[in-house]
Structures are given as C-alpha cells and as structure tokens.
Design an enzyme around this catalytic site. Sequence first.
Site, mmCIF file in Angstrom:
data_model
loop_
_atom_site.group_PDB
_atom_site.id
_atom_site.type_symbol
_atom_site.label_atom_id
_atom_site.label_comp_id
_atom_site.label_asym_id
_atom_site.label_seq_id
_atom_site.Cartn_x
_atom_site.Cartn_y
_atom_site.Cartn_z
ATOM 1 N N SER A 179 34.454 21.143 15.076
ATOM 2 C CA SER A 179 34.872 20.808 13.716
ATOM 3 C C SER A 179 36.001 19.784 13.781
ATOM 4 O O SER A 179 35.821 18.714 14.360
ATOM 5 C CB SER A 179 35.287 22.086 12.969
ATOM 6 O OG SER A 179 35.514 21.809 11.602
ATOM 7 N N HIS A 206 30.980 19.886 11.961
ATOM 8 C CA HIS A 206 31.276 19.853 10.533
ATOM 9 C C HIS A 206 31.739 18.454 10.149
ATOM 10 O O HIS A 206 32.743 17.960 10.655
ATOM 11 C CB HIS A 206 32.361 20.875 10.188
ATOM 12 C CG HIS A 206 32.006 22.267 10.612
ATOM 13 N ND1 HIS A 206 32.949 23.183 11.044
ATOM 14 C CD2 HIS A 206 30.816 22.907 10.683
ATOM 15 C CE1 HIS A 206 32.344 24.315 11.347
ATOM 16 N NE2 HIS A 206 31.052 24.169 11.151
ATOM 17 N N ASP A 299 34.299 29.384 12.859
ATOM 18 C CA ASP A 299 32.876 29.177 13.068
ATOM 19 C C ASP A 299 32.551 29.100 14.561
ATOM 20 O O ASP A 299 33.274 28.477 15.340
ATOM 21 C CB ASP A 299 32.408 27.889 12.383
ATOM 22 C CG ASP A 299 30.902 27.732 12.419
ATOM 23 O OD1 ASP A 299 30.196 28.762 12.380
ATOM 24 O OD2 ASP A 299 30.428 26.587 12.485
#
Length: 357
Positions: A179, A206, A299
């Site tokens: 991310s 992401h 995540d």
Amino acid sequence: MEVIRILVVEDSPLVATILKGLLGSDPDLLVVGVARDGEEALRLIPRVKPDLITMDLYMPGMNGVEATRRIMIEYPTPILILASALTGEKKVEAFQAMAYGALDLIGKDLYNGDEIDETTRKTLIDKIKHLARVTVSRRSPTLIPKTSPLSRKPLRSAEGTTQIPRRDTSEKLIGIVSSTGGPAILAALFSKLPADFPAPIAVVQHVMPDFCAGLVAWLNEQTPLSVKLATDNDLLRAGNIYLAPPDIHMGLNSFHRVQLRQGPPLEFVKPSGTLLLNSIAENYRSLGMGIVLTGLGVDGALGLKAMRDAGGYTIAQDEASSVACWMPREAVRLGAASCVVPADEIADKMIGWVKQK
C-alpha cells in the site's frame, strides 16, 4: 491531535485557492504556505516547516517530480502528489515522483461546477491525516530508481484455449500485498528479478482507480518481466506479474486462473490483499509464497497468516525499510511471517525459493 501544517505546491491560483478552502474547512489542518513551483517550495520549507506537502506535478520551472527528488534529499517531508487523470508519458512521471519518495497519489479533480464534492473532500482530508503521521527519511540520490525502458518478455496469452487446463501440481506462485510506499518498493524488487523468473506473481497494490494503468505502465519500464492489469479468468504464466484492477477483489483458483469478484471492502480496502493471499493458502498451500510490504492499515496480515498455516513461505518487510510499517507489523504480530527482511533482500528470497525443489 496537533494541527497538521500543510504546504500547497500548485501553479494554478484557482486550484490553490480551492485547496486552501477545502483544507481549511477542517480544524485539524492549517495551510502554512503556497508555492507556485518547486524552487519556491524549497525556499519556503525551512521557513514554514510543513508536516505534509501537497505537490502538483506539472508547473513551470521546477516541476513536481524534480521538486520531490530535491525535497526528499534536503528536507524529508511527507508528500502527497495531486494529479489529474494521466495519459501517455505522464503516467510514468507520476510514479517516478513516488520512487523519489512521495507517499501517495490522488486525483486533482477537486472542483465540479460551483461546489466541492463532499466525498472528494473527505477522501483528501483523511489521506492527509494518515500520511502526516508517517515518518520519512532522507533519500540518497544513489538509491533512487531511474526510469529506463527494458526489454520485456512478451505476455504469453491463454486466449483461444478451448478448455481450462489444470495447473502443473509442482508449479509455484507468489502473492504480494502493498500500500503506502509500495510502488517504489515493487519497482525496485521487480527490477532485480531475471527475465526467466519461473513463477507468476499476483499483486494487490492499493492505488486510486485513475492511476492503476499508470502504475502498470511504469512498472513495465522497471523490470524484464511483463506486468499487466489482471482480467477475469487470466491463466497465470511464469514470468508475468498480474496487478489487481481497482475496486474489485482478486483471487487465484486451483486451475491457475485469476478470479475477479465483487463484494464489499475487506478491512476497509478493495481489492483486498488478504482475500488474494487466502486464495493462495486454500489452493496452493506449500507451493505459495506470500509477501506483505509497506502500507497503512492491516490488509494482508490475516491472509499471510493463513498462508503460513497452510505451509506456504511468508515474508514481511521490516520496519526500517518500510515507508509505513503498519501492514507488515500486524503480520509479524500475528506470527504470520516465516521471516522479516529489508526490502532490498526480498528479491533474493524470491529467487531462492522458486529454485528449491
């Protein structure tokens, strides 16, 4: 919390005024200066001492890419790139700024008619509040990846297949979740892999939807492997990297195929890295390697734990080399990582693992 001091770097007076009003609507944010180009930003930083910088990409004089490079060498500060939807070479330049140390990238379409969209306002403010908490370090010019076209292995397409073949039961694959700070790490990692790398790689990174195609284009310039945006039912091939498309979950089934699926966000994100890694744990067990890189949030941590429990080999990036260590730290806390290593050692781990019998 303390007020977050923001320097806006933007050559358009209209956009700068909109940004000042938008950010000033939150009591936790304070715009302490506006610079019209990178050179003015460098002069202002030691005076206004910002906690975060919003950076336009295209300005007369010193543009946002060069300004980011200079700032991260001279005055390390969290930087959020603001850009319009990118086409052509601009796709690559936005991610080169991230390679120089910018933390994230967000759309610049802030103003629609006579008002600012509330969702846009909230997204920008929330992102600034998260990024301002990230500790960034001085970037050495010798450690910054350069954009340079490489000869890439063509993607071997499965188009025209009349039936779905079962996978070779000895074939390995790798799942990666990243991310905030991830694009630069992915670029550096993939640049070290050989063109004949004998396993497919699936990635959840992401990124805002408007910039996903740009990320694919930029990563393709950094590696001898082929990077593509995954499509439903793609047959996974060695030497190819499959990036999850925006706003849809990606898993891998037992037939070595990509499965894209709708559904609500998982752990506040979509696509979900945990969902990807869970599918590898379920269908590939000891033939899967899972990697959780830098990122805000959690995540991938639970998915990495599922992979380790299923016999897979799992890696968490260490805190020292992570721009945002929350995701790999959570993986370590859960006991999900077989090993914890710096970013620059992960490629060697991948190469060594795929060579093992």
